[in-house]
Design a protein around this motif. Structure first.
Motif, PDB file in Angstrom:
ATOM      1  N   MET A   1       1.097  -1.141   0.266  1.00 45.17           N
ATOM      2  CA  MET A   1       0.198   0.114   0.148  1.00 45.17           C
ATOM      3  C   MET A   1       0.935   0.857  -0.234  1.00 45.17           C
ATOM      4  N   GLN A   2       0.279   2.135  -0.819  1.00 42.36           N
ATOM      5  CA  GLN A   2       1.667   3.345  -0.873  1.00 42.36           C
ATOM      6  C   GLN A   2       0.393   4.288  -0.121  1.00 42.36           C
ATOM      7  N   GLU A   3       1.491   4.946   0.887  1.00 37.77           N
ATOM      8  CA  GLU A   3       1.573   6.033   1.900  1.00 37.77           C
ATOM      9  C   GLU A   3       0.665   7.627   1.211  1.00 37.77           C
ATOM     10  N   ILE A   4       0.072   7.715   1.672  1.00 36.56           N
ATOM     11  CA  ILE A   4       0.432   9.313   0.565  1.00 36.56           C
ATOM     12  C   ILE A   4       0.034  11.040   2.238  1.00 36.56           C
ATOM     13  N   THR A   5       0.423  11.563   1.750  1.00 35.18           N
ATOM     14  CA  THR A   5       0.505  13.194   2.718  1.00 35.18           C
ATOM     15  C   THR A   5      -1.021  12.789   3.978  1.00 35.18           C
ATOM     16  N   TRP A   6      -1.030  13.806   4.279  1.00 36.72           N
ATOM     17  CA  TRP A   6      -2.539  14.558   5.309  1.00 36.72           C
ATOM     18  C   TRP A   6      -2.849  15.948   3.995  1.00 36.72           C
ATOM     19  N   THR A   7      -1.636  15.922   3.081  1.00 33.42           N
ATOM     20  CA  THR A   7      -2.333  17.184   2.245  1.00 33.42           C
ATOM     21  C   THR A   7      -2.372  16.391   1.004  1.00 33.42           C
ATOM     22  N   ASP A   8      -2.346  15.544   0.495  1.00 32.65           N
ATOM     23  CA  ASP A   8      -2.865  14.727  -0.260  1.00 32.65           C
ATOM     24  C   ASP A   8      -4.427  14.516  -0.356  1.00 32.65           C
ATOM     25  N   PHE A   9      -4.226  13.910   0.894  1.00 30.18           N
ATOM     26  CA  PHE A   9      -6.177  13.138   1.450  1.00 30.18           C
ATOM     27  C   PHE A   9      -6.729  14.676   1.091  1.00 30.18           C
ATOM     28  N   THR A  10      -6.192  15.920   1.807  1.00 28.44           N
ATOM     29  CA  THR A  10      -6.994  16.633   2.236  1.00 28.44           C
ATOM     30  C   THR A  10      -7.443  17.941   0.440  1.00 28.44           C
ATOM     31  N   LYS A  11      -6.800  16.504  -0.674  1.00 27.42           N
ATOM     32  CA  LYS A  11      -6.851  17.942  -2.363  1.00 27.42           C
ATOM     33  C   LYS A  11      -8.225  16.748  -2.774  1.00 27.42           C
ATOM     34  N   VAL A  12      -8.876  15.654  -2.152  1.00 27.44           N
ATOM     35  CA  VAL A  12      -9.979  14.934  -2.108  1.00 27.44           C
ATOM     36  C   VAL A  12     -11.832  15.416  -1.413  1.00 27.44           C
ATOM     37  N   GLU A  13     -12.765  16.106  -2.677  1.00 30.50           N
ATOM     38  CA  GLU A  13     -13.027  16.199  -2.331  1.00 30.50           C
ATOM     39  C   GLU A  13     -13.947  15.189  -2.262  1.00 30.50           C
ATOM     40  N   LEU A  14     -14.733  14.275  -0.996  1.00 28.54           N
ATOM     41  CA  LEU A  14     -15.453  13.742  -0.784  1.00 28.54           C
ATOM     42  C   LEU A  14     -16.558  14.642   0.267  1.00 28.54           C
ATOM     43  N   ARG A  15     -18.130  14.479  -0.393  1.00 34.33           N
ATOM     44  CA  ARG A  15     -18.917  15.492  -0.644  1.00 34.33           C
ATOM     45  C   ARG A  15     -20.469  14.470  -0.470  1.00 34.33           C
ATOM     46  N   VAL A  16     -21.022  14.200   0.255  1.00 29.57           N
ATOM     47  CA  VAL A  16     -22.500  13.951   0.774  1.00 29.57           C
ATOM     48  C   VAL A  16     -23.191  14.490  -0.873  1.00 29.57           C
ATOM     49  N   GLY A  17     -24.350  13.605  -0.787  1.00 36.25           N
ATOM     50  CA  GLY A  17     -24.865  14.249  -1.746  1.00 36.25           C
ATOM     51  C   GLY A  17     -25.898  12.694  -1.546  1.00 36.25           C
ATOM     52  N   ARG A  18     -27.326  13.884  -1.863  1.00 39.54           N
ATOM     53  CA  ARG A  18     -28.683  12.439  -2.074  1.00 39.54           C
ATOM     54  C   ARG A  18     -29.090  12.475  -3.558  1.00 39.54           C
ATOM     55  N   ILE A  19     -29.418  11.515  -4.159  1.00 40.34           N
ATOM     56  CA  ILE A  19     -29.148  10.787  -5.608  1.00 40.34           C
ATOM     57  C   ILE A  19     -31.276  11.263  -5.873  1.00 40.34           C
ATOM     58  N   VAL A  20     -31.146  12.103  -5.836  1.00 40.54           N
ATOM     59  CA  VAL A  20     -32.575  12.586  -7.040  1.00 40.54           C
ATOM     60  C   VAL A  20     -32.642  11.969  -8.230  1.00 40.54           C
ATOM     61  N   ALA A  21     -32.438  11.534  -8.622  1.00 42.44           N
ATOM     62  CA  ALA A  21     -33.184  10.366  -9.847  1.00 42.44           C
ATOM     63  C   ALA A  21     -32.004   9.376 -10.595  1.00 42.44           C
ATOM     64  N   ALA A  22     -32.765   8.286 -10.745  1.00 42.23           N
ATOM     65  CA  ALA A  22     -31.364   7.112 -11.501  1.00 42.23           C
ATOM     66  C   ALA A  22     -32.498   6.327 -12.208  1.00 42.23           C
ATOM     67  N   GLU A  23     -31.842   5.663 -12.946  1.00 43.61           N
ATOM     68  CA  GLU A  23     -32.468   4.979 -13.692  1.00 43.61           C
ATOM     69  C   GLU A  23     -31.447   4.626 -15.521  1.00 43.61           C
ATOM     70  N   ALA A  24     -31.944   3.455 -15.760  1.00 45.09           N
ATOM     71  CA  ALA A  24     -30.936   2.671 -16.862  1.00 45.09           C
ATOM     72  C   ALA A  24     -30.027   3.813 -17.112  1.00 45.09           C
ATOM     73  N   PHE A  25     -29.099   2.755 -17.390  1.00 47.84           N
ATOM     74  CA  PHE A  25     -27.690   3.540 -18.849  1.00 47.84           C
ATOM     75  C   PHE A  25     -28.144   2.377 -19.602  1.00 47.84           C
ATOM     76  N   PRO A  26     -28.162   2.139 -20.584  1.00 44.83           N
ATOM     77  CA  PRO A  26     -28.450   0.875 -21.455  1.00 44.83           C
ATOM     78  C   PRO A  26     -27.054   1.198 -22.423  1.00 44.83           C
ATOM     79  N   GLU A  27     -26.968   2.401 -22.402  1.00 47.37           N
ATOM     80  CA  GLU A  27     -25.625   2.318 -23.218  1.00 47.37           C
ATOM     81  C   GLU A  27     -24.031   2.369 -22.829  1.00 47.37           C
ATOM     82  N   ALA A  28     -24.190   1.971 -21.674  1.00 46.29           N
ATOM     83  CA  ALA A  28     -22.478   2.209 -21.088  1.00 46.29           C
ATOM     84  C   ALA A  28     -22.450   0.419 -20.790  1.00 46.29           C
ATOM     85  N   ARG A  29     -21.218  -0.123 -21.118  1.00 47.98           N
ATOM     86  CA  ARG A  29     -20.260  -1.280 -21.427  1.00 47.98           C
ATOM     87  C   ARG A  29     -20.611  -2.039 -20.659  1.00 47.98           C
TER      88      ARG A  29
END
Length: 112
Positions: A1-29
């Protein structure tokens, strides 16, 4: 496992969201859904593709809180431009279970 610094981690914007719509995606591989995730008034609604069809039905996803990375570059997936990466974990069968908060938190809240 590769270690990262705290600064590396803080660059990742992990946010909470609410799914408001979901549908099939037939074009996906690979089998996937198109998701519309609301991250609150500051960030708005973002689109994503999620390969979660084995454990979830579209109607069960609407209203669900999820954790997503919102600062990756946009990615073209077939006809969809993905604007965020909804996170999850593979179970023992290779199916993706969503990463979700276990309590209600405001939309757009950043993971600390």
């Amino acid at each position: 496992m590769q270690e990262i610094t705290w600064t590396d981690f803080t660059k990742v914007e992990l946010r909470v969201g609410r799914i408001v719509a979901a549908e099939a995606f037939p074009e996906a591989r690979k089998p996937a859904y198109k998701l519309h995730v609301d991250f609150g008034p500051e960030l708005g609604v973002k689109k994503s593709s999620a390969q979660i069809t084995r454990l979830y039905q579209p109607e069960d996803l609407v209203g669900k809180l999820v954790v997503a990375v919102i600062n990756f570059p946009k990615k073209q997936i077939g006809p969809l431009v993905s604007e965020c990466l909804v996170t999850g974990f593979h179970n023992e069968h290779g199916e993706v279970a969503l990463c979700v908060p276990d309590k209600a938190v405001p939309l757009g809240t950043k993971l600390l």
